[in-house]
Design a protein around this motif. Structure first.
Motif, PDB file in Angstrom:
ATOM      1  N   SER A 142      -2.056  12.213   0.234  1.00 18.88           N
ATOM      2  CA  SER A 142      -2.963  13.059   0.128  1.00 18.88           C
ATOM      3  C   SER A 142      -3.961  12.291  -0.663  1.00 18.88           C
ATOM      4  N   ILE A 143      -5.274  12.568  -0.714  1.00 19.51           N
ATOM      5  CA  ILE A 143      -6.018  12.042  -1.428  1.00 19.51           C
ATOM      6  C   ILE A 143      -5.798  11.891  -3.014  1.00 19.51           C
ATOM      7  N   SER A 144      -5.269  12.893  -3.648  1.00 17.54           N
ATOM      8  CA  SER A 144      -4.709  13.051  -4.994  1.00 17.54           C
ATOM      9  C   SER A 144      -3.819  12.006  -5.294  1.00 17.54           C
ATOM     10  N   LEU A 145      -2.775  11.686  -4.233  1.00 18.64           N
ATOM     11  CA  LEU A 145      -1.708  10.737  -4.544  1.00 18.64           C
ATOM     12  C   LEU A 145      -2.215   9.234  -4.438  1.00 18.64           C
ATOM     13  N   MET A 146      -3.091   9.218  -3.346  1.00 20.10           N
ATOM     14  CA  MET A 146      -3.916   7.835  -3.181  1.00 20.10           C
ATOM     15  C   MET A 146      -4.547   7.495  -4.529  1.00 20.10           C
ATOM     16  N   GLN A 147      -5.301   8.584  -4.901  1.00 24.08           N
ATOM     17  CA  GLN A 147      -6.144   8.051  -6.309  1.00 24.08           C
ATOM     18  C   GLN A 147      -5.087   7.659  -7.486  1.00 24.08           C
ATOM     19  N   GLU A 148      -3.975   8.476  -7.415  1.00 19.30           N
ATOM     20  CA  GLU A 148      -3.026   8.281  -8.579  1.00 19.30           C
ATOM     21  C   GLU A 148      -2.383   6.758  -8.511  1.00 19.30           C
ATOM     22  N   THR A 149      -1.871   6.693  -7.133  1.00 14.83           N
ATOM     23  CA  THR A 149      -1.112   5.461  -6.883  1.00 14.83           C
ATOM     24  C   THR A 149      -1.936   3.986  -7.028  1.00 14.83           C
ATOM     25  N   LEU A 150      -3.224   4.248  -6.594  1.00 16.52           N
ATOM     26  CA  LEU A 150      -4.177   3.102  -6.590  1.00 16.52           C
ATOM     27  C   LEU A 150      -4.853   3.027  -8.010  1.00 16.52           C
ATOM     28  N   ASN A 151      -4.830   3.881  -8.866  1.00 15.05           N
ATOM     29  CA  ASN A 151      -5.485   4.069 -10.026  1.00 15.05           C
ATOM     30  C   ASN A 151      -6.907   4.037 -10.000  1.00 15.05           C
ATOM     31  N   TYR A 240      -8.142  -3.178  -6.959  1.00 12.59           N
ATOM     32  CA  TYR A 240      -7.397  -4.259  -6.538  1.00 12.59           C
ATOM     33  C   TYR A 240      -8.114  -4.694  -5.175  1.00 12.59           C
ATOM     34  N   ASP A 241      -7.678  -5.842  -4.876  1.00  7.79           N
ATOM     35  CA  ASP A 241      -8.192  -6.477  -3.627  1.00  7.79           C
ATOM     36  C   ASP A 241      -7.428  -5.770  -2.740  1.00  7.79           C
ATOM     37  N   ALA A 242      -8.116  -5.970  -1.379  1.00  3.25           N
ATOM     38  CA  ALA A 242      -7.854  -5.309  -0.210  1.00  3.25           C
ATOM     39  C   ALA A 242      -6.308  -5.226   0.151  1.00  3.25           C
ATOM     40  N   ALA A 243      -5.655  -6.473  -0.135  1.00  5.12           N
ATOM     41  CA  ALA A 243      -4.156  -6.879   0.323  1.00  5.12           C
ATOM     42  C   ALA A 243      -3.148  -5.934  -0.650  1.00  5.12           C
ATOM     43  N   SER A 244      -3.752  -5.948  -1.742  1.00  6.37           N
ATOM     44  CA  SER A 244      -2.942  -5.303  -2.730  1.00  6.37           C
ATOM     45  C   SER A 244      -3.062  -3.504  -2.487  1.00  6.37           C
ATOM     46  N   THR A 245      -4.341  -3.347  -2.085  1.00  9.37           N
ATOM     47  CA  THR A 245      -4.739  -1.816  -2.161  1.00  9.37           C
ATOM     48  C   THR A 245      -3.702  -1.368  -1.007  1.00  9.37           C
ATOM     49  N   ALA A 246      -3.672  -2.064   0.367  1.00  9.29           N
ATOM     50  CA  ALA A 246      -2.922  -1.717   1.631  1.00  9.29           C
ATOM     51  C   ALA A 246      -1.573  -1.622   1.073  1.00  9.29           C
ATOM     52  N   MET A 247      -1.167  -2.657   0.416  1.00  8.13           N
ATOM     53  CA  MET A 247       0.335  -2.458   0.109  1.00  8.13           C
ATOM     54  C   MET A 247       0.732  -1.258  -0.821  1.00  8.13           C
ATOM     55  N   LEU A 248      -0.186  -1.135  -1.856  1.00  8.84           N
ATOM     56  CA  LEU A 248       0.124   0.063  -2.750  1.00  8.84           C
ATOM     57  C   LEU A 248       0.093   1.260  -1.982  1.00  8.84           C
ATOM     58  N   SER A 249      -0.877   1.273  -1.164  1.00 11.21           N
ATOM     59  CA  SER A 249      -1.226   2.828  -0.301  1.00 11.21           C
ATOM     60  C   SER A 249       0.167   3.500   0.470  1.00 11.21           C
ATOM     61  N   VAL A 250       0.948   2.453   0.727  1.00  9.37           N
ATOM     62  CA  VAL A 250       2.275   2.834   1.306  1.00  9.37           C
ATOM     63  C   VAL A 250       3.139   3.669   0.499  1.00  9.37           C
ATOM     64  N   TYR A 251       3.018   3.489  -0.897  1.00 10.76           N
ATOM     65  CA  TYR A 251       3.895   4.124  -1.947  1.00 10.76           C
ATOM     66  C   TYR A 251       2.917   5.389  -2.417  1.00 10.76           C
ATOM     67  N   ALA A 252       1.801   5.652  -1.752  1.00  8.12           N
ATOM     68  CA  ALA A 252       0.946   6.977  -2.188  1.00  8.12           C
ATOM     69  C   ALA A 252       1.641   8.182  -1.293  1.00  8.12           C
ATOM     70  N   THR A 253       2.870   8.037  -0.877  1.00  3.66           N
ATOM     71  CA  THR A 253       3.333   9.185  -0.315  1.00  3.66           C
ATOM     72  C   THR A 253       4.289  10.070  -1.125  1.00  3.66           C
ATOM     73  N   PRO A 254       4.485  11.399  -0.880  1.00  2.00           N
ATOM     74  CA  PRO A 254       5.232  12.169  -1.626  1.00  2.00           C
ATOM     75  C   PRO A 254       6.793  11.931  -1.860  1.00  2.00           C
ATOM     76  N   VAL A 255       7.372  11.694  -2.984  1.00  2.00           N
ATOM     77  CA  VAL A 255       8.608  11.232  -2.892  1.00  2.00           C
ATOM     78  C   VAL A 255       9.599  11.917  -1.870  1.00  2.00           C
ATOM     79  N   SER A 256       9.239  13.365  -1.811  1.00  2.37           N
ATOM     80  CA  SER A 256      10.130  14.125  -0.880  1.00  2.37           C
ATOM     81  C   SER A 256      10.193  13.447   0.370  1.00  2.37           C
ATOM     82  N   ALA A 257       8.983  12.901   1.045  1.00  2.00           N
ATOM     83  CA  ALA A 257       9.101  12.313   2.246  1.00  2.00           C
ATOM     84  C   ALA A 257       9.981  11.151   2.550  1.00  2.00           C
ATOM     85  N   MET A 258      10.415  10.522   1.353  1.00  3.79           N
ATOM     86  CA  MET A 258      11.048   9.275   1.346  1.00  3.79           C
ATOM     87  C   MET A 258      12.593   9.531   0.759  1.00  3.79           C
ATOM     88  N   ALA A 259      12.964  10.781   0.115  1.00  2.00           N
ATOM     89  CA  ALA A 259      14.226  10.875  -0.385  1.00  2.00           C
ATOM     90  C   ALA A 259      15.111  11.536   0.567  1.00  2.00           C
TER      91      ALA A 259
END
Length: 372
Positions: A142-151, A240-259
Motif C-alpha cells: 500500500s502507499i502507506s506501507l511504502m512510505q513507512e518502510t522507505l521513511n 535512499y538511492d535507487a538500489a536501496s529503495t528497490a530493495m526496501l520496497s520488497v519489505y513494504a508488504t503486510p506481514v500477513s502476506a509473508m507469515a
C-alpha cells in the motif's frame, strides 16, 4: 488460563472437607500478608454445603478450583506476549523480532485474534518468490506501507491505505526502452522508482501509474506535482538511492502476506503431552498459544518445556500421594502443613514440613498467624 508470573498454589486433598479448604484459604492469605503475592488458595474438588456456608458467612472468597495439575501449556509459557498486527509492514515486523530476540512472532488482527505465525523460514521463502525474476510475482503493498518502510516524504498520496498488488519497475534504462517496458504493464498496478529524470517522471504521471517513488531525495516540480494530483498518482520522495529503495520496497508488504498460515495454535489449557508432536514439527519448535476466545496470549517452545513450571505447590491437610491432586509430582513442593499421619509423599528438594497432633490443620495455621 492466562500465562502469569510465578504462582504458588496452596491446596488441600481431593474430595476436600472444611478443614482442607479453610486451611488453604487461611495460609494463602497469611503468605500474602507477609509479602508473597504469588500465593493462591486452591481446592481439588467441589466444596460441601457446610464449607460453602462458612465462606459465605464470613464473606471470604472460595479458593480457586483446580481439578488436576497435569502439565498444561499455560504452566510453562513465558509471561511475555509479543505479537504484531497483520497490517504492519514486513520490515517493521522483522525489526520487532530482532528487538524482542525471538525467532517467531504471532500475527494478529485488530482485535487480537490469531492470523498466522511469522518465522524466518516463512518470510525468507516468500521473499524469494517475490524476488525471483522468472516468476514475476506481484508485490502486495500500500502507499502507506511504502512510505513507512522507505521513511519517505509523501508528496502526493491517493488511497494510501488501500492494499494492492503491483509490479515494481526501476527506471534505469534509456527513456524509449523504459517506455516500452511500462507500456507492457498495467499502469494502475505499476510502481516506478526513478531519480531526477524529468522525462521519466512526466511519462509516469501521464500514464497514470499507481505510485512514483523518486530516489535520493530528489524533488518534483510544482507543475508536475499538480498533474500527479489530477491523475491520482501517488508520489513519494525516498531518502535512499535507487538500489536501496528497490530493495526496501520488497519489505513494504503486510506481514500477513509473508507469515505462515499453516501453523495451527494451541490453547493454554492443552495438556503438554498432547502437543509435543505438533511442537516438534513446527518451525523453530515454537507454537502460538490462544485463549478460549481465540485471542493470542503468547507462545510455547520446546525450550520452555525444559524450564521449571511457573507454579509451585504448598500442601495443607494431607501428605500422601494418593490423596494429592493428580499431577502434583511434576512440580516443586515448597511446604507441607498437616495434622495426619506421615504418608509416602517424597520431594526433590528440602522443604518446610509442619506436622502436629492437633484436631485440625486450621489450628496449626492459626498459631502461624499468632507467631507472625
Amino acid at each position: 488460563m492466562i500465562p502469569q508470573k510465578k504462582r504458588v498454589y496452596v491446596i488441600g486433598h481431593r474430595n476436600p472437607d472444611t478443614d482442607s479448604v479453610v486451611s488453604a484459604a487461611a495460609l494463602a492469605d497469611l503468605r500474602k500478608n507477609m509479602g508473597h503475592a504469588e500465593y493462591v488458595a486452591a481446592r481439588a474438588g467441589k466444596i460441601n454445603p457446610q464449607t460453602e456456608y462458612i465462606f459465605n458467612r464470613f464473606k471470604v472468597p472460595v479458593p480457586e478450583y483446580v481439578p488436576d495439575l497435569v502439565p498444561k501449556v499455560g504452566y510453562y509459557m513465558p509471561a511475555t506476549n509479543e505479537t504484531v498486527n497483520c497490517k504492519t509492514s514486513l520490515w517493521n515486523a522483522i525489526a520487532k523480532m530482532e528487538a524482542c530476540s525471538t525467532k517467531v512472532l504471532p500475527v494478529v488482527d485488530d482485535d487480537g485474534y490469531y492470523h498466522s505465525l511469522l518465522h524466518y523460514n516463512a518470510f525468507s521463502k516468500n521473499i524469494l518468490k517475490t524476488l525471483d525474476p522468472e516468476k514475476s510475482s506481484a508485490l502486495i503493498t500500500s502507499i502507506s506501507l511504502m512510505q513507512e518502510t522507505l521513511n519517505a516524504q509523501p508528496l502526493v498520496t491517493y488511497k494510501e491505505l488501500d492494499v494492492f498488488k503491483c509490479n515494481i519497475l526501476v527506471a534505469a534504462s534509456e527513456f524509449e526502452t523504459f517506455k516500452e517496458m511500462l507500456d507492457m504493464q498495467a499502469s494502475e498496478n505499476s510502481v516506478v522508482i526513478t531519480g531526477d529524470r524529468i522525462d521519466i517522471q512526466e511519462y509516469c504521471v501521464k500514464k497514470g501509474i499507481r505510485a512514483l517513488i523518486i530516489s535520493s531525495g530528489s524533488i518534483m516540480s510544482k507543475e508536475l506535482r499538480e498533474k500527479a494530483e489530477k491523475q491520482n498518482v501517488s508520489v513519494l520522495i525516498s531518502p535512499y538511492d535507487a538500489a536501496s529503495t528497490a530493495m526496501l520496497s520488497v519489505y513494504a508488504t503486510p506481514v500477513s502476506a509473508m507469515a505462515d498460515k499453516t501453523i495451527q495454535p494451541v490453547k493454554a489449557t492443552d495438556i503438554v503431552r498432547r502437543i509435543r508432536t505438533h511442537l516438534s514439527q513446527s518451525p523453530s519448535r515454537t507454537l502460538p498459544v490462544i485463549s478460549d476466545d481465540s485471542k493470542v496470549i503468547g507462545t510455547i517452545s520446546e525450550g520452555d518445556l525444559l524450564q521449571e513450571a511457573n507454579i509451585d505447590i504448598t500442601l495443607v491437610d494431607h501428605n500422601e500421594q494418593t490423596q494429592a491432586v493428580e499431577g502434583i509430582e511434576n512440580y516443586k513442593i515448597l511446604e507441607i502443613i498437616d495434622h495426619h499421619r506421615l504418608g509416602n509423599l517424597s520431594t526433590r528438594n528440602p522443604i518446610t514440613f509442619i506436622n502436629k497432633p492437633v484436631g485440625a490443620t486450621s489450628t496449626i495455621i492459626t498459631n502461624l498467624y499468632r507467631e507472625n
